[in-house]
Scaffold this motif. Structure first.
Motif, short mmCIF file in Angstrom:
data_model
loop_
_atom_site.label_atom_id
_atom_site.label_comp_id
_atom_site.label_asym_id
_atom_site.label_seq_id
_atom_site.Cartn_x
_atom_site.Cartn_y
_atom_site.Cartn_z
N THR A 168 29.43 18.98 -28.01
CA THR A 168 30.72 19.37 -28.56
C THR A 168 31.38 18.22 -29.30
OG1 THR A 168 31.11 20.98 -26.80
CG2 THR A 168 33.04 20.25 -28.04
N LEU A 169 31.71 18.47 -30.57
CA LEU A 169 32.49 17.55 -31.39
C LEU A 169 33.89 18.12 -31.51
CD1 LEU A 169 32.85 15.24 -33.52
CD2 LEU A 169 31.95 16.86 -35.21
N ARG A 170 34.91 17.31 -31.14
CA ARG A 170 36.29 17.80 -31.19
C ARG A 170 37.16 16.80 -31.96
NH1 ARG A 170 39.68 21.00 -26.55
NH2 ARG A 170 41.70 21.04 -27.62
N PRO A 171 37.33 16.99 -33.25
CA PRO A 171 38.18 16.08 -34.04
C PRO A 171 39.66 16.41 -33.83
CG PRO A 171 37.29 17.79 -35.45
CD PRO A 171 36.69 18.01 -34.09
N ALA A 172 40.48 15.36 -33.78
CA ALA A 172 41.92 15.55 -33.62
C ALA A 172 42.65 15.54 -34.96
CB ALA A 172 42.50 14.47 -32.71
N ASN A 173 42.00 15.05 -36.01
CA ASN A 173 42.57 15.02 -37.35
C ASN A 173 41.49 15.33 -38.37
OD1 ASN A 173 44.26 12.92 -35.66
ND2 ASN A 173 45.57 13.56 -37.34
#
Length: 381
Positions: A168-173
């Motif tokens: 899982t890749l979860r970018p915040a921006n």
């Protein structure tokens, strides 16, 4: 190992494919359990001529005058290690683009593991990247993250290392597409934090790079899951100094949409229309748990005077759309196009109000007919 329980047997006979072992293991006070163990290597099995039933383990159990035969099928799936393939000089294909260790001999190559904790990827992005970056990711217990706005100014290739696990890749921006390529394979991309509430958190990839002669050539999603889409996945900044993307490819990917009236790919009012050359959207599932109104595959709006005409070759083939209720043109392109639409299926809840874009894919063109199913009995509709 795989187990089968058989009660009250007096005698048994077990047959198994070559290399496999199968035997009963009985503990005091418990059921008879058939324990099946796969061979350590499948090489011998692959070279042996076998009958069609060579994947069956059969148990003949008798009790007095009664007999019963039970079967289970067994098989071995070899795990693909993309990092090992890369090291061994094999080609890895992502959205039609080939990568290998000859093409990327100078890349910064990393193996990162999120088994024990979240792993930040921020250090691998910058506006002045000196060489390509290839990240092989493993570990599904935690996330791979980026905290701030990230610039991509060289090729960035992100691959889930093993084909039987999807990290899982979860970018915040958002990530800014300045120059190079962005290729993603076998990754779950969780866009839950990109909700448009704060600055730069509206889009995963934003064409708000640098005004330079070098453009961003490719974005490819291959065998990915793009989860909780709340805003466009890609958005053109519509500024004269910025460049478009030659090739956008989405294939064998699931896209979960949880917002209304958004375009997955939003070229908006781009100036450099000629930079957009190919768009391939194939073998994907776009879905929502409830009907979502006005979702578009691609939107190219009028409004700005382009610096060059766009000539886009687009293919939308073999996709399934579940609960995508239309109110916009499904595929909107304003300047010259070669468009192929084939074998797409729409599966919509019966309570949904059908919109127009199931058949209207392109402004000012002949309507394209696709197959429309209505749940829960699609083949009766």
């Amino acid at each position: 190992q795989r187990q089968m329980c058989i009660r009250d047997r007096e005698n048994t006979m077990i047959t198994a494919p070559e290399g496999w072992s199968a035997k009963f293991s009985k503990e005091a006070g418990k059921e008879n359990v058939l324990v099946v163990t796969a061979p350590a290597s499948s090489a011998k099995m692959m070279t042996r001529a076998t009958a069609d039933n060579s994947t069956d383990i059969a148990v003949l159990a008798t009790s007095g005058k009664y007999a019963m035969i039970a079967k289970i099928q067994v098989s071995i799936k070899n795990r693909t290690d993309y990092k090992a393939d890369f090291d061994n000089g094999k080609d890895i294909t992502i959205g039609g683009i080939t990568i290998n260790n000859q093409i990327y001999s100078d890349a910064d190559i990393q193996i990162l593991d999120a088994t024990d904790a979240d792993v930040a990827l921020d250090t691998y992005f910058s506006a002045t990247m000196s060489k390509p970056v290839i990240l092989f990711l493993t570990g599904t217990a935690h996330n791979f993250t980026t905290a701030g706005v990230k610039s991509i100014s060289n090729d960035v290739i992100i691959i889930g290392q093993y084909d039987d696990e999807q990290v899982t890749l979860r970018p915040a921006n958002c990530w800014k597409s300045c120059k190079g390529k962005l290729l993603l394979k076998n990754i779950k991309i969780d866009l839950s934090d990109l909700d448009g509430v704060a600055s730069n958190t509206g889009y995963f990839i934003n064409n708000a790079g640098v005004a330079s002669s070098g453009d961003f050539t490719d974005i490819c999603f291959d065998n990915c899951l793009i989860a909780n889409v709340l805003k466009p996945i890609y958005y053109d900044a519509a500024q004269k100094g910025y460049f478009g993307i030659n090739n956008i490819s989405v294939q064998d990917t699931r896209i979960e949409v949880n917002a209304i009236k958004i375009a997955l790919i939003n070229i908006y009012k781009g100036f450099n229309l000629g930079d957009y050359k190919t768009f391939n959207f194939k073998n994907n599932i776009v879905y929502s748990q409830t009907p979502q109104e006005g979702v578009q595959i691609l939107n190219w709006a009028t409004g700005n005077t382009p610096l060059s005409d766009g000539v886009l070759s687009a293919e939308i083939i073999n996709n399934t759309f579940v609960n995508m209720v239309g109110s916009n043109i499904f595929f909107r392109y304003q300047k010259g196009t070669s468009l192929t639409i084939s074998k797409n299926i729409f599966d919509v809840s019966p309570e949904a109000e059908f919109g127009s874009y199931y058949y209207s894919f392109l402004e000012s063109c002949t309507p394209q007919i696709c197959l429309l199913y209505t749940s829960p009995s699609p083949r009766d509709s």
